[in-house]
Motif scaffolding. Structure first.
Motif, PDB file in Angstrom:
ATOM      1  N   SER A  73      29.368  37.909  54.286  1.00 24.32           N
ATOM      2  CA  SER A  73      27.918  37.977  54.513  1.00 24.32           C
ATOM      3  C   SER A  73      27.301  36.615  54.810  1.00 24.32           C
ATOM      4  O   SER A  73      26.076  36.500  54.893  1.00 24.32           O
ATOM      5  CB  SER A  73      27.221  38.588  53.294  1.00 24.32           C
ATOM      6  N   ARG A  74      28.125  35.580  54.980  1.00 24.17           N
ATOM      7  CA  ARG A  74      27.578  34.242  55.246  1.00 24.17           C
ATOM      8  C   ARG A  74      26.735  34.263  56.529  1.00 24.17           C
ATOM      9  O   ARG A  74      27.046  34.969  57.494  1.00 24.17           O
ATOM     10  CB  ARG A  74      28.705  33.211  55.366  1.00 24.17           C
ATOM     11  N   LEU A  75      25.696  33.453  56.541  1.00 25.86           N
ATOM     12  CA  LEU A  75      24.716  33.449  57.627  1.00 25.86           C
ATOM     13  C   LEU A  75      25.210  32.610  58.802  1.00 25.86           C
ATOM     14  O   LEU A  75      25.706  31.497  58.619  1.00 25.86           O
ATOM     15  CB  LEU A  75      23.400  32.872  57.094  1.00 25.86           C
ATOM     16  N   ILE A  76      25.065  33.134  60.025  1.00 27.71           N
ATOM     17  CA  ILE A  76      25.332  32.382  61.250  1.00 27.71           C
ATOM     18  C   ILE A  76      24.050  31.650  61.649  1.00 27.71           C
ATOM     19  O   ILE A  76      23.017  32.271  61.878  1.00 27.71           O
ATOM     20  CB  ILE A  76      25.784  33.309  62.397  1.00 27.71           C
ATOM     21  N   HIS A  77      24.126  30.315  61.747  1.00 29.02           N
ATOM     22  CA  HIS A  77      22.927  29.515  62.003  1.00 29.02           C
ATOM     23  C   HIS A  77      22.725  29.180  63.480  1.00 29.02           C
ATOM     24  O   HIS A  77      21.620  28.819  63.881  1.00 29.02           O
ATOM     25  CB  HIS A  77      22.984  28.219  61.198  1.00 29.02           C
ATOM     26  N   SER A  78      23.792  29.249  64.285  1.00 34.12           N
ATOM     27  CA  SER A  78      23.654  28.931  65.712  1.00 34.12           C
ATOM     28  C   SER A  78      24.742  29.635  66.501  1.00 34.12           C
ATOM     29  O   SER A  78      25.812  29.956  65.963  1.00 34.12           O
ATOM     30  CB  SER A  78      23.725  27.416  65.951  1.00 34.12           C
ATOM     31  N   ILE A  79      24.460  29.874  67.769  1.00 34.96           N
ATOM     32  CA  ILE A  79      25.426  30.444  68.712  1.00 34.96           C
ATOM     33  C   ILE A  79      25.450  29.550  69.940  1.00 34.96           C
ATOM     34  O   ILE A  79      24.397  29.122  70.431  1.00 34.96           O
ATOM     35  CB  ILE A  79      25.046  31.879  69.124  1.00 34.96           C
ATOM     36  N   PHE A  80      26.636  29.268  70.427  1.00 35.10           N
ATOM     37  CA  PHE A  80      26.776  28.519  71.680  1.00 35.10           C
ATOM     38  C   PHE A  80      27.703  29.305  72.586  1.00 35.10           C
ATOM     39  O   PHE A  80      28.853  29.581  72.235  1.00 35.10           O
ATOM     40  CB  PHE A  80      27.354  27.126  71.420  1.00 35.10           C
ATOM     41  N   ILE A  81      27.191  29.686  73.765  1.00 39.00           N
ATOM     42  CA  ILE A  81      27.980  30.427  74.746  1.00 39.00           C
ATOM     43  C   ILE A  81      28.392  29.436  75.825  1.00 39.00           C
ATOM     44  O   ILE A  81      27.567  28.971  76.613  1.00 39.00           O
ATOM     45  CB  ILE A  81      27.175  31.594  75.347  1.00 39.00           C
ATOM     46  N   GLY A  82      29.682  29.078  75.835  1.00 40.32           N
ATOM     47  CA  GLY A  82      30.174  28.055  76.741  1.00 40.32           C
ATOM     48  C   GLY A  82      31.251  28.587  77.671  1.00 40.32           C
ATOM     49  O   GLY A  82      31.636  29.753  77.617  1.00 40.32           O
TER      50      GLY A  82
END
Length: 404
Positions: A78-87
């Motif tokens: 359940s840890r929170l995702i703080h950012s997404i990078f689509i590369g």
């Protein structure tokens, strides 16, 4: 400690038990790799494959990405995702609709922060105003534009598919798309580039008013066209003059250098990159994507690598995972400092223990190496922090070699 994990024929991993370590769980980010581009640039060593835009398997690949994520999500619970990078590759080759489906699927599979920074890499030759607006509506709130140069001759030498006017247009589209931020990627030290040429590009970039500028030196990497047929690059003295004068120009324009190649206006640092350099965790999905996850139950740090080629990655008879291994204790100090010393901000000493599980007092060789770097003026130290010095920034590779 565990031996390196080996993949068996079923795509599972064979591991040996490891002692439980007490670590602070760092923030988690998500990297998504889209491997296709219109054509491979001669300097590029990233995992990218040339393919026409109208033949891209958008729907199929998005489905695989989400299946990949569903499997990796078990590593973070359940840890929170703080950012997404689509590369990539060139993710902007995918339609806004495909990106929207991807992000909707991500939200169904992981716990994404409400204010998460979500970045998409874009090539100026593959976008127009409506496309940028579509990406924003799909959930992208930050665009990173691979400009590299604003001079047509240099763009052609670098094998870029866009021209100088398209580079300017793309910056304008990003400004008008209602994004939280956008970045321009610029390169210096280009083939036969003069100081004036390099600074012209930089001034042009600043004139587009990007909240963030990535300004990095071209290096010749193995397995690239430039490596097999090396171009004539500026001499070291010219490269250093470019960096010094460019830094002064950026600073005068209000940009603050916060990492080796990253400049931003106040409060506009790339949060995804900050997480990397602060030794944070990240899931990596897609062709050849790398991940680093601190396992909650054991305290071990797991490195993952996905299948590299699109054909293999989308083969339903095999696992997405190419390999994974637990990072050994003797590897952790270099891994920690290799990331942390890219940042200009002071590094809290407590972070070393909290994020590696190692006690500095029990690392006599590392202490000796750190003291040597300090005595040579590459690193500064207070009672609570380490910080790379201006000399250390100039000779970062030398500093890192000292800490092996």
């Amino acid at each position: 400690m565990a031996d390196t994990c080996d993949m068996n024929d079923a795509g599972e991993t064979n591991t040996t038990p490891s002692p439980v370590k007490t670590l602070q769980l760092p923030p988690v980010a998500l990297y998504i790799h889209i491997p296709w581009c219109v054509q491979k640039c001669p300097y590029c060593d990233f995992n990218s494959h040339g393919q026409k835009q109208d033949t891209l398997p958008e729907t199929e690949y998005v489905s695989h990405l989400l299946d990949d994520l569903a499997q990796d999500a078990k590593l973070i619970g359940s840890r929170l995702i703080h950012s997404i990078f689509i590369g990539g590759g060139t993710p902007s080759l995918f339609s806004p609709g495909a990106i929207g489906r991807l992000l909707a699927g991500v939200r169904e599979r992981v716990n994404l922060a409400v204010n998460a920074e979500i970045t998409l890499e874009a090539n100026p030759g593959t976008v127009e105003s409506e496309r940028f607006n579509g990406f924003a509506k799909a959930g992208i709130n930050r665009i990173s534009i691979g400009v590299q140069s604003f001079q047509q001759e240099k763009l052609e030498r670098l094998g870029r598919i866009h021209n100088d006017q398209q580079a300017l247009n793309a910056a304008g589209y990003a400004r008008d798309a209602g994004l939280n931020s956008f970045n321009l990627d610029l390169m210096h030290g280009l083939p036969e580039q003069s100081i004036d040429d390099a600074l012209f590009d930089l001034r042009q970039g600043i004139a587009q008013q990007p909240p963030h500028l990535s300004w990095y030196q071209l290096t010749i990497e193995p397995n690239t066209q430039f490596h097999s047929k090396p171009p004539t690059l500026p001499e070291d003295d010219i490269l250093w003059d470019i960096q010094e004068q460019g830094h002064d120009i950026l600073t005068a324009a209000g940009y603050e250098q916060y990492e080796i190649s990253g400049y931003s206006l106040a409060g506009q640092q790339c949060q995804h990159n900050l997480n990397y350099w602060r030794f944070g965790d990240y899931l990596g999905i897609g062709c050849g994507a790398h991940g680093k996850i601190t396992l909650k139950n054991s305290g071990q740090i797991l490195r993952t690598v996905k299948v590299k080629h699109p054909k293999g990655y989308m083969d339903l008879t095999r696992s997405y995972m190419h390999q994974q291994h637990e990072v050994q204790d003797d590897e952790l100090p270099f891994e920690f400092f290799m990331n942390r010393l890219r940042l200009l901000e002071p590094c809290p000493k407590q972070d070393f223990t909290e994020f590696t599980g190692l006690v500095m007092a029990e690392q006599p060789q590392l202490l000796k190496n750190l003291n040597s770097a300090i005595s040579k003026g590459l690193l500064a130290e207070t009672e609570t922090h380490w910080q790379v010095t201006p000399l250390g920034r100039r000779y970062l590779n030398t500093l890192l070699e000292m800490l092996v």
